[in-house]
Design a protein around this motif. Structure first.
Motif, PDB file in Angstrom:
ATOM      1  N   THR A 143       0.855  -1.183   0.000  1.00  0.00           N
ATOM      2  CA  THR A 143       0.000   0.000   0.000  1.00  0.00           C
ATOM      3  C   THR A 143       0.893   1.235   0.000  1.00  0.00           C
ATOM      4  N   SER A 144       0.481   2.251  -0.715  1.00  0.00           N
ATOM      5  CA  SER A 144       1.253   3.487  -0.819  1.00  0.00           C
ATOM      6  C   SER A 144       0.641   4.548   0.089  1.00  0.00           C
ATOM      7  N   SER A 145       1.506   5.243   0.769  1.00  0.00           N
ATOM      8  CA  SER A 145       1.055   6.320   1.656  1.00  0.00           C
ATOM      9  C   SER A 145       1.777   7.608   1.282  1.00  0.00           C
ATOM     10  N   LEU A 146       1.090   8.691   1.396  1.00  0.00           N
ATOM     11  CA  LEU A 146       1.627  10.014   1.059  1.00  0.00           C
ATOM     12  C   LEU A 146       1.750  10.837   2.332  1.00  0.00           C
ATOM     13  N   SER A 147       2.953  11.340   2.561  1.00  0.00           N
ATOM     14  CA  SER A 147       3.178  12.206   3.713  1.00  0.00           C
ATOM     15  C   SER A 147       3.859  13.483   3.240  1.00  0.00           C
ATOM     16  N   ILE A 148       3.568  14.571   3.902  1.00  0.00           N
ATOM     17  CA  ILE A 148       4.115  15.884   3.544  1.00  0.00           C
ATOM     18  C   ILE A 148       4.972  16.379   4.701  1.00  0.00           C
ATOM     19  N   GLY A 149       6.200  16.768   4.396  1.00  0.00           N
ATOM     20  CA  GLY A 149       7.108  17.268   5.413  1.00  0.00           C
ATOM     21  C   GLY A 149       7.667  18.634   5.051  1.00  0.00           C
ATOM     22  N   PHE A 150       8.407  19.177   5.973  1.00  0.00           N
ATOM     23  CA  PHE A 150       8.999  20.499   5.789  1.00  0.00           C
ATOM     24  C   PHE A 150      10.409  20.456   6.339  1.00  0.00           C
ATOM     25  N   LYS A 151      11.388  20.765   5.505  1.00  0.00           N
ATOM     26  CA  LYS A 151      12.787  20.748   5.947  1.00  0.00           C
ATOM     27  C   LYS A 151      13.625  21.542   4.950  1.00  0.00           C
ATOM     28  N   THR A 152      14.850  21.842   5.369  1.00  0.00           N
ATOM     29  CA  THR A 152      15.820  22.448   4.450  1.00  0.00           C
ATOM     30  C   THR A 152      16.309  21.372   3.498  1.00  0.00           C
ATOM     31  N   MET A 153      16.206  21.649   2.215  1.00  0.00           N
ATOM     32  CA  MET A 153      16.492  20.629   1.214  1.00  0.00           C
ATOM     33  C   MET A 153      17.730  20.984   0.409  1.00  0.00           C
ATOM     34  N   LYS A 154      18.357  19.925  -0.116  1.00  0.00           N
ATOM     35  CA  LYS A 154      19.483  20.117  -1.011  1.00  0.00           C
ATOM     36  C   LYS A 154      18.992  20.622  -2.353  1.00  0.00           C
ATOM     37  N   PHE A 155      19.719  21.606  -2.876  1.00  0.00           N
ATOM     38  CA  PHE A 155      19.362  22.119  -4.186  1.00  0.00           C
ATOM     39  C   PHE A 155      19.715  21.058  -5.224  1.00  0.00           C
ATOM     40  N   PRO A 156      18.856  20.849  -6.217  1.00  0.00           N
ATOM     41  CA  PRO A 156      19.139  19.783  -7.184  1.00  0.00           C
ATOM     42  C   PRO A 156      20.344  20.107  -8.063  1.00  0.00           C
ATOM     43  N   ALA A 157      20.921  19.071  -8.638  1.00  0.00           N
ATOM     44  CA  ALA A 157      21.951  19.262  -9.656  1.00  0.00           C
ATOM     45  C   ALA A 157      21.280  19.771 -10.931  1.00  0.00           C
ATOM     46  N   VAL A 158      21.873  20.768 -11.555  1.00  0.00           N
ATOM     47  CA  VAL A 158      21.306  21.400 -12.752  1.00  0.00           C
ATOM     48  C   VAL A 158      22.287  21.205 -13.902  1.00  0.00           C
ATOM     49  N   THR A 159      21.839  20.534 -14.952  1.00  0.00           N
ATOM     50  CA  THR A 159      22.655  20.311 -16.142  1.00  0.00           C
ATOM     51  C   THR A 159      22.119  21.173 -17.274  1.00  0.00           C
ATOM     52  N   VAL A 160      22.999  21.957 -17.888  1.00  0.00           N
ATOM     53  CA  VAL A 160      22.619  22.791 -19.031  1.00  0.00           C
ATOM     54  C   VAL A 160      23.507  22.420 -20.216  1.00  0.00           C
ATOM     55  N   CYS A 161      22.896  22.334 -21.382  1.00  0.00           N
ATOM     56  CA  CYS A 161      23.607  22.021 -22.625  1.00  0.00           C
ATOM     57  C   CYS A 161      23.049  22.894 -23.734  1.00  0.00           C
ATOM     58  N   ASN A 162      23.806  22.954 -24.797  1.00  0.00           N
ATOM     59  CA  ASN A 162      23.317  23.596 -26.000  1.00  0.00           C
ATOM     60  C   ASN A 162      22.573  22.565 -26.829  1.00  0.00           C
ATOM     61  N   ALA A 163      21.484  22.985 -27.464  1.00  0.00           N
ATOM     62  CA  ALA A 163      20.744  22.049 -28.309  1.00  0.00           C
ATOM     63  C   ALA A 163      21.586  21.570 -29.479  1.00  0.00           C
ATOM     64  N   ASN A 164      22.572  22.359 -29.870  1.00  0.00           N
ATOM     65  CA  ASN A 164      23.476  21.996 -30.959  1.00  0.00           C
ATOM     66  C   ASN A 164      24.777  21.450 -30.343  1.00  0.00           C
ATOM     67  N   PRO A 165      25.204  20.237 -30.713  1.00  0.00           N
ATOM     68  CA  PRO A 165      26.352  19.642 -30.006  1.00  0.00           C
ATOM     69  C   PRO A 165      27.699  20.267 -30.342  1.00  0.00           C
ATOM     70  N   PHE A 166      27.888  20.772 -31.568  1.00  0.00           N
ATOM     71  CA  PHE A 166      29.189  21.294 -31.988  1.00  0.00           C
ATOM     72  C   PHE A 166      29.016  22.630 -32.693  1.00  0.00           C
ATOM     73  N   LYS A 167      30.073  23.421 -32.625  1.00  0.00           N
ATOM     74  CA  LYS A 167      30.104  24.632 -33.434  1.00  0.00           C
ATOM     75  C   LYS A 167      30.348  24.252 -34.901  1.00  0.00           C
ATOM     76  N   TYR A 168      29.529  24.805 -35.767  1.00  0.00           N
ATOM     77  CA  TYR A 168      29.651  24.442 -37.184  1.00  0.00           C
ATOM     78  C   TYR A 168      30.997  24.878 -37.748  1.00  0.00           C
ATOM     79  N   SER A 169      31.509  25.972 -37.233  1.00  0.00           N
ATOM     80  CA  SER A 169      32.803  26.442 -37.720  1.00  0.00           C
ATOM     81  C   SER A 169      33.932  25.475 -37.365  1.00  0.00           C
ATOM     82  N   GLU A 170      33.757  24.668 -36.304  1.00  0.00           N
ATOM     83  CA  GLU A 170      34.793  23.736 -35.870  1.00  0.00           C
ATOM     84  C   GLU A 170      34.692  22.380 -36.571  1.00  0.00           C
TER      85      GLU A 170
END
Length: 635
Positions: free
Chosen positions: A80-107
């Motif tokens: 059985t699944s139970s849902l509980s709600i808490g409140f605490k100081t949380m770790k900020f998530p890891a954020v990954t950013v990339c360009n939609a284009n993998p390479f520079k065309y000039s390269e």
């Protein structure tokens, strides 16, 4: 010795039990048990005895039926699944950013030069209104060997039973161009497809059809560029991508400034160089002090859209993903796009999932019990089902195709696929990707993680910068990046991101066992007490009667074995054994016979061995006593 005596005494006590037959045992049990029903069977009259026997048998059957259902329910290990709600100081998530284009065309332009010329000539032939052989002269000549490795073809479906396959670069073929865009679907009889063969010149080919020529061109270009880029060393591919100092223009976390040095660089095959903030590999993960946009991460990115590869990336923007620390980002599956010229605000809510392990679910804690080798472990990341599925696919491709796909990590001693070394790799890859059997093998082999954290995002966007402020913002950003007073940035290449916790409430979705051993025992006892008025002591009584019946069975078996032994002895000696007086008299007569024959005197004769009858015992035994004559009287 003491153990033997104790065992013998225990057997004697058991032997003095309720009876020596099964009938006596059964009557004793019915008369002494605390279970309702059996007593009435032996104490009532014939008619009521039959009724009570039927009722007892019926309710006993109901008890066993209910017990079977309860035990089966317990062994199904439902949760059985139970849902509980808490409140605490949380770790900020890891954020990954990339360009939609993998390479520079000039390269990478020098690597994709021939490929670009081929696709431009193919598009010209597909889109031109005149017959294909109207423009034959191209300067310099095209590299058709590259084309024939994975060609694009047109399929004429005017006759659906006998479609005609038209090679775009066959000069002796003429065909009408594809139908205009305003024609109906019934009138469009030409389809562009990618032809994949097991090896060049083989008839063992398959065709990947597309409803749009744009999709076909993109897929063909990806396959061809994958073959070309797979031969480039990793360090050179990293240099050809977007560097952190060029892509990350500004960074602010809460009230603390940050820059590109606070990001960890990884190479992602789909998006080239990607940068991860707060990955937690080298330093402790950052905590968020408060919810709200002013306490989150603010980024300004430059995606340099003017340097995109025209046929490889049709979408422009930044690809980003929020994930746990020390986990590999699978942006193609879980990432989102941020559009250029906008400010994208992402509010985050946290869901923590806690699954129960075996036998309640087939989840894993760290992937150590998964039979698939995790190829993403070279990044020192934690286990995930996405990593397992991709590792499983790569292992199958290496086993079947003899090389690895460019989009996934490689084990040691294996090379990436390319057209020169592996001419049929694209055909093998396409067949493997569409194989339901291999896909199901990977699904069955990989397991979900027992504990997981998911980030739910609320996304909003606005134009940024505004028309009133874009001049001074672009001037400042251009000066900070290039130390130039000229504006080198524009709206098509700038993205602003705001990532923050909406609130500190987090939800925990946890699993617990729906049935426990306490539930099982109470349910079994409840059914037994309801239908037969029994308890645990009644079960002990039933166990006692089983032990007594086993003891009676042992006694009967021992008695049967003794009787069988006596029967065998009687079969060996059919007559009755001689008495002592008969044996003495037989010895006396034997002594006189030896004296008459001149043998040794009787007192000197050797006595027979104890227990051995005389030789003529059988004949002497059949004669009457007076046959021995007067000599015996004289004796």
């Amino acid at each position: 010795m003491n153990l033997k005596k104790y065992f013998i005494r225990a057997l004697h006590r058991l032997q003095k039990g309720p009876g020596y037959t099964y009938k006596e045992l059964l009557v004793w049990y019915c008369d002494n048990t605390n279970t309702h029903g059996p007593k009435r069977i032996i104490k009532e009259g014939p008619k009521k005895k039959l009724i009570w026997f039927f009722l007892t048998l019926l309710f006993a059957s109901l008890v066993f039926w209910q017990w079977g259902i309860l035990i089966n329910t317990y062994l199904s290990y439902n949760v059985t699944s139970s849902l509980s709600i808490g409140f605490k100081t949380m770790k900020f998530p890891a954020v990954t950013v990339c360009n939609a284009n993998p390479f520079k065309y000039s390269e990478v332009k020098h690597l994709l030069k021939e490929l670009d010329r081929l696709i431009e000539a193919a598009l010209e032939r597909i889109l031109q209104p005149a017959p294909w052989n109207s423009s034959e002269n191209t300067s310099p000549p095209l590299d058709l060997e590259l084309w024939h490795q994975i060609p694009l073809v047109l399929i004429d479906e005017h006759d659906k039973d006998n479609p005609i396959i038209l090679d775009i670069f066959e000069s002796n073929q003429t065909a009408a161009p594809p139908a205009p865009a305003n024609t109906t679907s019934e009138e469009k009889k030409y389809k562009l497809a990618v032809k994949l063969c097991s090896h060049q010149g083989s008839d063992n080919c398959t065709y990947r059809n597309f409803t749009s020529a744009a999709q076909a061109v993109t897929e063909w270009y990806i396959l061809q560029s994958t073959s070309i880029l797979s031969k480039v060393p990793l360090q050179e591919r990293i240099k050809m991508g977007y560097q952190a100092e060029d892509m990350i223009l500004a960074c602010l976390y809460g009230a603390e400034p940050c820059n590109y040095k606070n990001f960890t660089q990884i190479y992602h095959p789909d998006h080239g160089n990607c940068y991860i903030f707060n990955w937690g590999m080298d330093e402790e993960a950052l905590n968020s002090s408060n919810p709200g946009a002013e306490f989150g991460l603010k980024l300004i990115l430059d995606i340099s859209q003017q340097d995109y590869i025209p046929y490889l990336s049709s979408a422009a923007g930044a690809r980003l993903m929020l994930h746990q620390q020390k986990s590999f980002p699978f942006l193609k599956d879980q990432g989102i796009y941020a559009m250029a010229g906008t400010e994208t605000s992402i509010g985050v809510l946290v869901d923590e999932l806690e699954r129960m392990g075996y036998p309640y679910s087939d989840c894993t804690m760290n992937g150590s019990d998964v039979p698939v080798k995790n190829l993403y472990s070279q990044y020192n990341t934690s286990y995930s089902i996405q990593a397992c599925l991709r590792s499983c696919f790569q292992n199958h491709m290496i086993e079947i195709c003899g090389c690895g796909h460019y989009m996934f990590p490689l084990p040691e001693g294996v090379n990436y696929c390319n057209n020169e070394d592996n001419p049929g790799w694209a055909y093998c890859y396409s067949s493997l990707r569409s194989s339901i059997r291999h896909r199901q093998i990977c699904i069955d082999s990989c397991k979900e993680t027992c504990n997981d954290t998911q980030y739910k995002m609320t996304i909003s966007m606005a134009d940024w910068p505004s028309e009133a402020s874009e001049d001074w913002i672009f001037h400042i950003l251009s000066y900070e990046r290039d130390m130039s007073t000229n504006v080198t940035l524009d709206r098509n290449g700038i993205i602003k991101l705001n990532i923050y916790f909406q609130e500190y409430n987090y939800r925990t979705i946890s699993e617990s066992a729906a049935t426990t051993i306490v539930w099982l025992l109470s349910s079994l006892g409840g059914q037994f007490g309801f239908w037969m008025g029994g308890s645990v002591l009644c079960l002990i009584e039933f166990g006692e009667i089983i032990i007594d019946s086993l003891w009676i069975t042992i006694i009967n078996v021992i008695s049967w074995c003794k009787g069988l032994k006596q029967k065998r002895a009687q079969a060996r000696y059919p007559d009755a054994p001689p008495t002592v007086s008969e044996l003495v008299e037989a010895h006396t007569n034997l002594g006189f016979q030896h004296e008459d024959a001149g043998a040794l005197p009787r007192d000197e004769a050797l006595p027979p061995e104890p227990g051995t009858p005389p030789p003529n015992y059988d004949s002497l035994r059949m004669q009457p006593l007076d046959v021995l004559g007067p000599d015996s009287d004289a004796e």
